[in-house]
Design an enzyme around this catalytic site. Structure first.
Site, PDB file in Angstrom:
ATOM      1  N   CYS A  54       0.921  -1.120   0.110  1.00 10.94           N
ATOM      2  CA  CYS A  54      -0.239  -0.032  -0.098  1.00 10.94           C
ATOM      3  C   CYS A  54       0.889   1.165   0.014  1.00 10.94           C
ATOM      4  CB  CYS A  54      -0.923   0.054   1.240  1.00 10.94           C
ATOM      5  SG  CYS A  54      -0.291  -0.501   2.736  1.00 10.94           S
TER       6      CYS A  54
HETATM    7  N1  LIG Z   1      -4.228  -3.935   5.028  1.00 13.75           N
HETATM    8  C1  LIG Z   1      -3.888  -3.459   3.959  1.00 13.75           C
HETATM    9  O1  LIG Z   1      -4.219  -2.132   3.897  1.00 13.75           O
HETATM   10  C2  LIG Z   1      -2.623  -4.085   2.894  1.00 13.75           C
HETATM   11  C3  LIG Z   1      -2.469  -3.374   1.927  1.00 13.75           C
HETATM   12  C4  LIG Z   1      -1.473  -3.917   0.789  1.00 13.75           C
HETATM   13  C5  LIG Z   1      -1.297  -5.140   0.943  1.00 13.75           C
HETATM   14  N2  LIG Z   1      -1.571  -5.904   2.263  1.00 13.75           N
HETATM   15  C6  LIG Z   1      -1.261  -7.196   2.110  1.00 13.75           C
HETATM   16  O2  LIG Z   1      -2.258  -8.168   1.928  1.00 13.75           O
HETATM   17  C7  LIG Z   1      -2.237  -9.584   2.956  1.00 13.75           C
HETATM   18  C8  LIG Z   1      -3.607  -9.421   3.518  1.00 13.75           C
HETATM   19  O3  LIG Z   1      -3.788  -8.314   4.457  1.00 13.75           O
HETATM   20  P1  LIG Z   1      -5.013  -7.912   5.343  1.00 13.75           P
HETATM   21  O4  LIG Z   1      -4.774  -6.550   5.797  1.00 13.75           O
HETATM   22  O5  LIG Z   1      -6.301  -8.243   4.933  1.00 13.75           O
HETATM   23  O6  LIG Z   1      -4.444  -9.149   6.619  1.00 13.75           O
HETATM   24  P2  LIG Z   1      -5.281  -9.637   7.625  1.00 13.75           P
HETATM   25  O7  LIG Z   1      -6.641  -8.685   7.812  1.00 13.75           O
HETATM   26  O8  LIG Z   1      -4.417 -10.000   8.864  1.00 13.75           O
HETATM   27  O9  LIG Z   1      -6.133 -10.972   7.166  1.00 13.75           O
HETATM   28  C9  LIG Z   1      -5.094 -11.972   6.768  1.00 13.75           C
HETATM   29  C10 LIG Z   1      -5.808 -13.402   6.475  1.00 13.75           C
HETATM   30  O10 LIG Z   1      -5.023 -14.217   6.426  1.00 13.75           O
HETATM   31  C11 LIG Z   1      -5.282 -15.450   7.020  1.00 13.75           C
HETATM   32  N3  LIG Z   1      -4.273 -16.058   7.873  1.00 13.75           N
HETATM   33  C12 LIG Z   1      -3.857 -15.357   8.801  1.00 13.75           C
HETATM   34  N4  LIG Z   1      -2.741 -15.844   9.241  1.00 13.75           N
HETATM   35  C13 LIG Z   1      -2.574 -17.215   8.396  1.00 13.75           C
HETATM   36  C14 LIG Z   1      -1.819 -18.131   8.843  1.00 13.75           C
HETATM   37  N5  LIG Z   1      -0.742 -18.421   9.825  1.00 13.75           N
HETATM   38  N6  LIG Z   1      -1.987 -19.252   7.919  1.00 13.75           N
HETATM   39  C15 LIG Z   1      -2.977 -19.217   7.161  1.00 13.75           C
HETATM   40  N7  LIG Z   1      -3.852 -18.037   6.904  1.00 13.75           N
HETATM   41  C16 LIG Z   1      -3.447 -17.175   7.727  1.00 13.75           C
HETATM   42  C17 LIG Z   1      -6.522 -15.177   7.783  1.00 13.75           C
HETATM   43  O11 LIG Z   1      -7.675 -15.434   7.087  1.00 13.75           O
HETATM   44  P3  LIG Z   1      -8.372 -16.825   6.950  1.00 13.75           P
HETATM   45  O12 LIG Z   1      -8.227 -17.643   8.285  1.00 13.75           O
HETATM   46  O13 LIG Z   1      -9.828 -16.701   6.621  1.00 13.75           O
HETATM   47  O14 LIG Z   1      -7.676 -17.651   5.887  1.00 13.75           O
HETATM   48  C18 LIG Z   1      -6.554 -13.680   8.052  1.00 13.75           C
HETATM   49  O15 LIG Z   1      -7.670 -13.183   8.226  1.00 13.75           O
HETATM   50  C19 LIG Z   1      -1.131  -9.201   3.756  1.00 13.75           C
HETATM   51  O16 LIG Z   1      -0.066  -9.914   3.059  1.00 13.75           O
HETATM   52  C20 LIG Z   1      -0.676  -7.694   3.642  1.00 13.75           C
HETATM   53  O17 LIG Z   1       0.589  -7.472   3.930  1.00 13.75           O
HETATM   54  C21 LIG Z   1      -2.528  -5.464   3.306  1.00 13.75           C
END
Ligand SMILES: NC(=O)c1ccc[n+]([C@@H]2O[C@H](COP(=O)([O-])OP(=O)(O)OC[C@H]3O[C@@H](n4cnc5c(N)ncnc54)[C@H](OP(=O)(O)O)[C@@H]3O)[C@@H](O)[C@H]2O)c1
Length: 345
Positions: free
Chosen positions: A154
């Site tokens: 981001c």
């Molecule tokens: N938030 C932002 O603004 C943003 C921006 C750009 C990129 N990103 C990237 O996008 C990705 C997702 O971000 P997010 O903000 O949506 O994160 P998040 O809210 O923490 O969600 C990540 C999801 O991944 C799954 N997960 C977490 N730990 C895990 C594990 N150990 N093994 C397997 N599944 C696991 C879980 O979903 P389930 O249990 O449903 O599988 C969790 O809800 C990350 O890599 C982040 O760096 C985020």
């Protein structure tokens, strides 16, 4: 198209479900979850509403385990999973279908740079040459040919989009200083004491200053492709916002350059870009882009310095929206399809 979302219950995963539901070319959504496999999607997010079932016939509205994903034969998989987990969890679908990975696992191709940022070698070093950096406006032609698309971070999206054209045209050079402010959702849903409501509300401040944030490696790597002498000093700040990023970028500007010339540079690169708004001397605000897939760019000139201001919604242009835009480009769909919605995400 049949689209799967892995990491369904996270912030970016849940937004992907909404955008894919509204996307006319998506006929089926397969929600994949590690923590909530077997759960009905409305138990995870009642806000989605029952209409979502009309695009979840294959799983009857239930989340499936990632091990079963291959048998559903998705055309595209969105991986909204943590970095250093994503590539491994995707092992059964990589190169069998198009994968758009929101994590950092495929973003940095030089192993030593990846290690500097993430403390280990890239998890699937063997596949890095099969992955493209999915900064849509910059790599559109390449994105069409790749089956692994590394969706940018981001902060990098908010910095690279405004800086790359200026570097390419040699309008700026040398040290680039960036101060960014992000909403709290940028850190994801995971529990972290420092991100609790009482810690963050009425509170703002810097973290990971100067060159210590892991996104410096990703950003500087891309900037150096245009100018190998460039050096980035990046300081992110957290502010009590749910979502949104604003970046203020300061650099030395070529002597005598006018605001009209800056405008012409942005027009040259983004004149046709659906999601870039060139704002001139207006300073964009995070609420201007909230819920949209836009990056708004404004600037101010002062003697030998330029101050560029950019705003994105971290969850949309900084993540799920750009991921859908990448899918549109990859599958030859009009870029704005499914992304017209402006408003609360
Ligand atoms: N938030 C932002 O603004 C943003 C921006 C750009 C990129 N990103 C990237 O996008 C990705 C997702 O971000 P997010 O903000 O949506 O994160 P998040 O809210 O923490 O969600 C990540 C999801 O991944 C799954 N997960 C977490 N730990 C895990 C594990 N150990 N093994 C397997 N599944 C696991 C879980 O979903 P389930 O249990 O449903 O599988 C969790 O809800 C990350 O890599 C982040 O760096 C985020």
């Amino acid at each position: 198209l049949k689209a799967a979302v892995a990491g369904t219950s996270g912030y970016t995963g849940l937004i992907l479900l909404r955008r894919l539901y509204n996307h006319p070319e998506i006929t089926e959504i397969i929600p994949v979850s590690s923590s909530k496999a077997g759960n009905n999607i409305l138990e995870i997010d009642p806000g989605l509403g029952k209409n979502i079932y009309s695009k979840m016939n294959l799983t009857e509205g239930k989340c499936i385990n990632i091990e079963k994903l291959g048998s559903y034969k998705p055309d595209v998989v969105f991986a909204a999973l943590p970095h250093l987990k994503s590539a491994e969890l995707l092992k059964n679908v990589l190169l069998k279908t198009v994968v758009i990975d929101l994590s950092a696992d495929f973003r940095i191709h030089a192993p030593e740079l990846f290690r500097a940022a993430y403390g280990c070698r890239p998890p699937r070093e063997d596949l890095l040459d099969k992955a493209v950096y999915g900064l849509c406006e910059w790599y559109k032609d390449k994105i069409r040919d790749y089956d692994i698309i590394a969706n940018p971070g981001c902060y990098p999206t908010s910095v690279l989009l405004p800086v790359l054209p200026l570097l390419k045209e040699k309008a700026v050079s040398g040290n680039i200083i960036v101060n960014s402010i992000s909403g709290i959702s940028g850190a994801g849903k995971k529990l972290n004491e420092n991100l609790l409501f009482c810690e963050r509300t009425e509170n703002a401040g810097a973290y990971a200053p100067c060159r210590t944030h892991r996104h410096v490696t990703e950003m500087e790597g891309e900037l150096k492709k245009e100018d190998s002498n460039v050096k980035l000093y990046f300081t992110p700040h957290l502010a009590p916002l749910k979502q949104g990023i604003t970046s203020t970028i300061t650099a030395d500007i070529k002597k005598g350059m006018s605001s009209d010339e800056i405008n012409n540079i942005y027009k040259k690169y983004y004149g046709e870009a659906v999601f870039i708004s060139i704002k001139g001397n207006y300073i964009p605000q995070t609420m201007d882009v909230r819920g949209s897939n836009r990056c708004d760019i404004g600037w101010h000139l002062d003697d030998d310095k330029i101050f560029v201001f950019s705003c994105i919604d971290n969850l949309i242009k900084g993540a799920s929206g750009q991921a859908v835009q990448n899918m549109n480009i990859r599958f030859g769909i009009d870029e704005h399809t499914g992304l017209e919605f402006f408003g609360e995400a």
